[in-house]
Design an enzyme around this catalytic site. Sequence first.
Site, PDB file in Angstrom:
ATOM      1  CG  ASP A 204      -1.849   1.153   1.298  1.00 40.91           C
ATOM      2  OD1 ASP A 204      -3.031   0.938   0.985  1.00 40.91           O
ATOM      3  OD2 ASP A 204      -1.424   2.280   1.631  1.00 40.91           O
TER       4      ASP A 204
ATOM      5  CE1 TYR B 201       0.838   7.743   2.283  1.00 41.14           C
ATOM      6  CE2 TYR B 201       1.370   5.494   1.713  1.00 41.14           C
ATOM      7  CZ  TYR B 201       0.514   6.402   2.302  1.00 41.14           C
ATOM      8  OH  TYR B 201      -0.621   5.962   2.905  1.00 41.14           O
TER       9      TYR B 201
ATOM     10  CE  LYS C  59      -3.628   4.738   0.543  1.00 45.25           C
ATOM     11  NZ  LYS C  59      -2.197   4.606   0.840  1.00 45.25           N
TER      12      LYS C  59
ATOM     13  CG  HIS D 139      -4.203   9.884   0.021  1.00 42.66           C
ATOM     14  ND1 HIS D 139      -2.851   9.830  -0.203  1.00 42.66           N
ATOM     15  CD2 HIS D 139      -4.374   9.419   1.290  1.00 42.66           C
ATOM     16  CE1 HIS D 139      -2.243   9.357   0.866  1.00 42.66           C
ATOM     17  NE2 HIS D 139      -3.147   9.108   1.789  1.00 42.66           N
TER      18      HIS D 139
ATOM     19  CG  LEU E 250      -0.213  -2.239  14.754  1.00 45.07           C
ATOM     20  CD1 LEU E 250       1.265  -2.582  14.563  1.00 45.07           C
ATOM     21  CD2 LEU E 250      -0.907  -3.353  15.544  1.00 45.07           C
TER      22      LEU E 250
ATOM     23  CB  ILE F  61      -2.270  -1.678   5.325  1.00 47.02           C
ATOM     24  CG1 ILE F  61      -3.342  -0.608   5.531  1.00 47.02           C
ATOM     25  CG2 ILE F  61      -2.641  -2.506   4.120  1.00 47.02           C
ATOM     26  CD1 ILE F  61      -3.530   0.293   4.327  1.00 47.02           C
TER      27      ILE F  61
ATOM     28  CE  LYS G 240       4.706   3.884   9.187  1.00 47.25           C
ATOM     29  NZ  LYS G 240       3.922   4.014  10.228  1.00 47.25           N
ATOM     30  CB  SER G 241       6.963  -3.050  10.940  1.00 41.95           C
ATOM     31  OG  SER G 241       8.143  -3.183  11.694  1.00 41.95           O
TER      32      SER G 241
ATOM     33  NE  ARG H 197       9.264  -3.167  15.448  1.00 43.24           N
ATOM     34  CZ  ARG H 197      10.494  -2.916  15.914  1.00 43.24           C
ATOM     35  NH1 ARG H 197      10.979  -3.641  16.910  1.00 43.24           N
ATOM     36  NH2 ARG H 197      11.224  -1.961  15.396  1.00 43.24           N
TER      37      ARG H 197
ATOM     38  CG  ASN I  69       3.204  -6.561  12.700  1.00 43.03           C
ATOM     39  OD1 ASN I  69       3.214  -6.933  13.869  1.00 43.03           O
ATOM     40  ND2 ASN I  69       3.605  -5.355  12.326  1.00 43.03           N
TER      41      ASN I  69
HETATM   42  P1  A2P Z   1       8.735  -0.133  13.522  1.00 39.48           P
HETATM   43  O1  A2P Z   1       8.692   0.335  12.103  1.00 39.48           O
HETATM   44  O2  A2P Z   1       9.980   0.249  14.242  1.00 39.48           O
HETATM   45  O3  A2P Z   1       8.392  -1.611  13.642  1.00 39.48           O
HETATM   46  P2  A2P Z   1       0.728   1.622  12.359  1.00 39.48           P
HETATM   47  O4  A2P Z   1       0.842   0.522  11.382  1.00 39.48           O
HETATM   48  O5  A2P Z   1      -0.489   1.586  13.218  1.00 39.48           O
HETATM   49  O6  A2P Z   1       0.930   2.989  11.740  1.00 39.48           O
HETATM   50  O7  A2P Z   1       1.944   1.440  13.409  1.00 39.48           O
HETATM   51  C1  A2P Z   1       3.259   1.552  12.986  1.00 39.48           C
HETATM   52  C2  A2P Z   1       4.173   1.774  14.165  1.00 39.48           C
HETATM   53  O8  A2P Z   1       4.114   0.639  15.043  1.00 39.48           O
HETATM   54  C3  A2P Z   1       5.593   1.925  13.749  1.00 39.48           C
HETATM   55  O9  A2P Z   1       6.174   2.869  14.626  1.00 39.48           O
HETATM   56  C4  A2P Z   1       6.210   0.537  13.967  1.00 39.48           C
HETATM   57  O10 A2P Z   1       7.571   0.662  14.315  1.00 39.48           O
HETATM   58  C5  A2P Z   1       5.412   0.015  15.123  1.00 39.48           C
HETATM   59  N1  A2P Z   1       5.188  -1.446  15.027  1.00 39.48           N
HETATM   60  C6  A2P Z   1       4.743  -2.127  13.971  1.00 39.48           C
HETATM   61  N2  A2P Z   1       4.609  -3.425  14.254  1.00 39.48           N
HETATM   62  C7  A2P Z   1       4.979  -3.563  15.536  1.00 39.48           C
HETATM   63  C8  A2P Z   1       5.071  -4.684  16.428  1.00 39.48           C
HETATM   64  N3  A2P Z   1       4.738  -5.901  16.029  1.00 39.48           N
HETATM   65  N4  A2P Z   1       5.499  -4.448  17.693  1.00 39.48           N
HETATM   66  C9  A2P Z   1       5.854  -3.211  18.103  1.00 39.48           C
HETATM   67  N5  A2P Z   1       5.783  -2.119  17.322  1.00 39.48           N
HETATM   68  C10 A2P Z   1       5.356  -2.295  16.058  1.00 39.48           C
END
Ligand code: A2P
Length: 285
Positions: free
Chosen positions: A41, A46, A71, A104, A186, A224, A226-227, A232, A236
Amino acid sequence: MVLLNDGHALPQLGFGVWQIDNARAPEVIATAMNAGYRLIDTAANYGNEASVGVALRRMNLPRSQLYVTTKLRNEDQGYDRTMRAFDASAARLQLDVIDLYLIHWPCPQRAAYVETWRALIELQKQGRVRSIGVSNFTADHLERIIHETGVTPAVNQIELHPAFQQQMLRNIHERYGIVTQAWSPLGQGRALDDPRIRAIAERSSRTVAQVILRWHLETGSIAIPKSANAARMAENIDLFGFGLTSNDHAVIAGLDRPDGRIGPDPAAYGQMRILRRLTRRFLTT
Ligand code: A2P
């Protein structure tokens, strides 16, 4: 996979590349795809579509196993501009067909989202986009495009996480057969500190992130997360082999808060710069 109202399907878990900069995007996307993500996505706004294109090309997966969302930028709303912006996005992504193209933000002050939606309908007719949808649309915006064009979006991608559950809007999605996509599933990491979700996670021998993502899947949304971290990313997407009880759902439902929104309010977001300047001047004089 989730079936959409246009007969196409999308994976229920995607990988969001918001705030992943161009330099890191190819490596991050390759890691995500190796972890098993197949829905990527992105958005023109972006600024990383070109890197996403490079990364996807390098992965060399069969096209049928890959789902790409992008988007339209707010500044490109309007029928002709949308058609041109779409071409530019597709070129940057090095794709002939985009799986899901979204408006968007509605930007109601621009008064252009209906004609923009007509452009998406045309792109779908031309076979350049498989599915068309919107993002950050409220009930009013959704109803307006549906009633004026007769075409219902396949998805509405909205801010959605335990502190901001948008149940009324999700009911409307259900009524129209619109699939909900959750951005910031998250809560940009904030939802991970909640002790009540931690208790569920401990009982299920899962992490808090897995419980929240499983909640999204069980409530029918596409999430969706993001990490930028490989461990992680893998965590996820490892959401199978456990489930939430109705009591867990009730606990998470109770975490919804009237002030839980993190991102901008779609009713006010994306005003034209000039309008913003004028409003500011008017308010300060
Ligand atoms: P990072 O990129 O260091 O993993 P969202 O998807 O709600 O926007 O959340 C993204 C944020 O949550 C990012 O800061 C990401 O950091 C963190 N994050 C994503 N997956 C995890 C996880 N499994 N445990 C802890 N933090 C996570």
